[in-house]
Write an enzyme that holds these catalytic residues in place. Structure first.
Site, mmCIF file in Angstrom:
data_model
loop_
_atom_site.group_PDB
_atom_site.id
_atom_site.type_symbol
_atom_site.label_atom_id
_atom_site.label_comp_id
_atom_site.label_asym_id
_atom_site.label_seq_id
_atom_site.Cartn_x
_atom_site.Cartn_y
_atom_site.Cartn_z
ATOM 1 C CE LYS A 1 2.721 -0.093 -2.102
ATOM 2 N NZ LYS A 1 1.310 0.221 -2.362
ATOM 3 C CG ASP B 1 -7.750 -3.405 9.904
ATOM 4 O OD1 ASP B 1 -7.099 -3.464 8.831
ATOM 5 O OD2 ASP B 1 -7.246 -3.638 11.011
ATOM 6 C CG ASN C 1 -4.305 5.290 -2.031
ATOM 7 O OD1 ASN C 1 -3.224 5.710 -2.451
ATOM 8 N ND2 ASN C 1 -4.812 5.685 -0.861
ATOM 9 C CE1 TYR D 1 4.736 0.352 0.722
ATOM 10 C CE2 TYR D 1 6.840 1.126 -0.128
ATOM 11 C CZ TYR D 1 5.462 1.242 -0.039
ATOM 12 O OH TYR D 1 4.810 2.237 -0.730
HETATM 13 N N1 LIG Z 1 4.029 8.574 0.392
HETATM 14 C C1 LIG Z 1 4.925 7.952 -0.351
HETATM 15 O O1 LIG Z 1 6.118 8.349 -0.385
HETATM 16 C C2 LIG Z 1 4.518 6.800 -1.219
HETATM 17 C C3 LIG Z 1 5.399 6.417 -2.254
HETATM 18 C C4 LIG Z 1 5.039 5.352 -3.061
HETATM 19 C C5 LIG Z 1 3.848 4.696 -2.859
HETATM 20 N N2 LIG Z 1 3.007 5.081 -1.839
HETATM 21 C C6 LIG Z 1 1.763 4.338 -1.667
HETATM 22 O O2 LIG Z 1 0.684 5.241 -1.744
HETATM 23 C C7 LIG Z 1 -0.446 4.664 -1.093
HETATM 24 C C8 LIG Z 1 -1.093 5.729 -0.216
HETATM 25 O O3 LIG Z 1 -0.206 6.075 0.830
HETATM 26 P P1 LIG Z 1 0.054 7.578 1.287
HETATM 27 O O4 LIG Z 1 1.414 7.947 0.847
HETATM 28 O O5 LIG Z 1 -1.086 8.440 0.897
HETATM 29 O O6 LIG Z 1 0.151 7.364 2.870
HETATM 30 P P2 LIG Z 1 -0.873 7.680 4.044
HETATM 31 O O7 LIG Z 1 -1.114 9.132 4.145
HETATM 32 O O8 LIG Z 1 -0.303 6.963 5.232
HETATM 33 O O9 LIG Z 1 -2.221 6.977 3.573
HETATM 34 C C9 LIG Z 1 -2.443 5.599 3.698
HETATM 35 C C10 LIG Z 1 -3.934 5.343 3.629
HETATM 36 O O10 LIG Z 1 -4.151 3.921 3.755
HETATM 37 C C11 LIG Z 1 -5.092 3.707 4.798
HETATM 38 N N3 LIG Z 1 -4.825 2.473 5.504
HETATM 39 C C12 LIG Z 1 -3.684 2.102 6.151
HETATM 40 N N4 LIG Z 1 -3.853 0.927 6.766
HETATM 41 C C13 LIG Z 1 -5.132 0.535 6.505
HETATM 42 C C14 LIG Z 1 -5.910 -0.583 6.881
HETATM 43 N N5 LIG Z 1 -5.407 -1.538 7.668
HETATM 44 N N6 LIG Z 1 -7.192 -0.673 6.446
HETATM 45 C C15 LIG Z 1 -7.711 0.315 5.668
HETATM 46 N N7 LIG Z 1 -7.035 1.393 5.283
HETATM 47 C C16 LIG Z 1 -5.750 1.512 5.696
HETATM 48 C C17 LIG Z 1 -4.898 4.893 5.755
HETATM 49 O O11 LIG Z 1 -6.101 5.137 6.477
HETATM 50 P P3 LIG Z 1 -6.379 4.738 8.005
HETATM 51 O O12 LIG Z 1 -5.087 4.902 8.751
HETATM 52 O O13 LIG Z 1 -7.456 5.692 8.405
HETATM 53 O O14 LIG Z 1 -6.850 3.320 7.948
HETATM 54 C C18 LIG Z 1 -4.674 6.028 4.752
HETATM 55 O O15 LIG Z 1 -5.899 6.510 4.297
HETATM 56 C C19 LIG Z 1 0.088 3.456 -0.324
HETATM 57 O O16 LIG Z 1 -0.231 2.282 -1.029
HETATM 58 C C20 LIG Z 1 1.578 3.665 -0.315
HETATM 59 O O17 LIG Z 1 2.289 2.453 -0.224
HETATM 60 C C21 LIG Z 1 3.327 6.125 -1.029
#
Ligand SMILES: NC(=O)c1ccc[n+]([C@@H]2O[C@H](COP(=O)([O-])OP(=O)(O)OC[C@H]3O[C@@H](n4cnc5c(N)ncnc54)[C@H](OP(=O)(O)O)[C@@H]3O)[C@@H](O)[C@H]2O)c1
Length: 255
Positions: free
Chosen positions: A155, A59, A86, A151
């Site tokens: 960012k 975590d 990420n 959030y």
């Molecule tokens: N999807 C979008 O629309 C979007 C847009 C702009 C930016 N982003 C950014 O892209 C990045 C990746 O997100 P995603 O879209 O791929 O979403 P996601 O599918 O929810 O992936 C998030 C990842 O972060 C990990 N994570 C969350 N909390 C954590 C913690 N406390 N410790 C360690 N790992 C943690 C999760 O793994 P576990 O739950 O297994 O820990 C998962 O692998 C993020 O920074 C997000 O803000 C996403």
């Protein structure tokens, strides 16, 4: 053989990027909380791409977790050539209604851990005059977002921080931010909100990250998708009140 450390590799963008980097022959260090998901991904990548994958189920939303991760990485004899910050999540709601503990985790993961891992692994890259730090920001970094206030602000920090460090590193070392717009991952389920507009795929985001990694001098910051690039421009031109109103109409929970 180069080694890439990806935080948040158990789903979405991080998982996609793990696949893409394994295909390129990188050895991988994958970090997230869900151990079984990481183990399954490691097994798949090891058999498909014949690469070495180390997983750390951790975590990263608590202070000190980044130092603990660095310690494990060094103790296991790894050197990190590419760091992908990420892991991240968003909380949706009015700030007055936010859960303080959850918001503290959001700030720690999205900002604190990202900065500390950068400071942990960047000196080695500077010394070797090679390596890359990829920080995942968001199009939410381009304007304040009522309903995603914390959030969006995390960012904005990530983008500003990355762009500044881009200007500090020597030739051979790459530091940059990539800002995806709405992307089809678990992000919106975790945040408890719905995406607005068309969704990109994690593969779209991974492609942009790879393009920037391949570039001799990547841009300090890159937005994924032409519509998102236009929107980011527009949000800078229109009066801030209008930008806030539009963003709020998308993400502010109805009373
Ligand atoms: N999807 C979008 O629309 C979007 C847009 C702009 C930016 N982003 C950014 O892209 C990045 C990746 O997100 P995603 O879209 O791929 O979403 P996601 O599918 O929810 O992936 C998030 C990842 O972060 C990990 N994570 C969350 N909390 C954590 C913690 N406390 N410790 C360690 N790992 C943690 C999760 O793994 P576990 O739950 O297994 O820990 C998962 O692998 C993020 O920074 C997000 O803000 C996403």
């Amino acid at each position: 053989m180069s080694t890439a450390l990806i935080t948040g590799a158990s789903s979405g963008i991080g998982k996609e990027l793990a696949n893409a980097l394994a295909e390129r022959g990188y050895e991988l260090i994958l970090v997230a909380r869900r151990k079984e998901r990481l183990a399954a991904l490691a097994k798949e990548l090891t058999s498909t791409h014949k690469t070495t994958v180390t997983v750390y189920a951790m975590d990263l939303s608590t202070p000190g977790s980044s130092a603990a991760l660095e310690k494990k990485v060094l103790a296991d004899g790894h050197s990190v050539d590419v760091l992908v910050n990420n892991a991240g999540f968003g909380t949706n709601g009015r700030v007055a209604d936010e859960n303080r503990a959850r918001v503290a985790e959001e700030i720690q993961l999205n900002i604190g851990t990202l900065v500390d891992l950068t400071i942990a692994f960047l000196p080695g890259m500077v010394k070797r005059k090679s390596g890359a730090v990829v920080n995942i920001a968001s199009t939410a970094s381009y304007q304040p977002v009522p309903g995603l206030a914390v959030y969006a602000a995390t960012k904005a920090f990530v983008r500003s921080f990355s762009e500044a460090v881009w200007g500090e590193v020597p030739t051979g070392v790459k530091v940059f931010a990539v800002s995806p717009g709405a992307t089809a991952t678990e992000f919106f389920d975790v945040a408890g909100t719905k995406p607005a507009g068309n969704l990109a795929t994690p593969a779209d985001v991974a492609r942009v990250i790879l393009q920037q990694l391949d570039s001799e001098k990547p841009a300090p910051s890159t937005i994924v998708g032409w519509q998102n690039r236009i929107m980011a421009r527009v949000s800078r031109i229109v009066p801030v009140k209008a930008a806030i109103a539009v963003a709020g109409s998308l993400f502010l929970p109805k009373k």
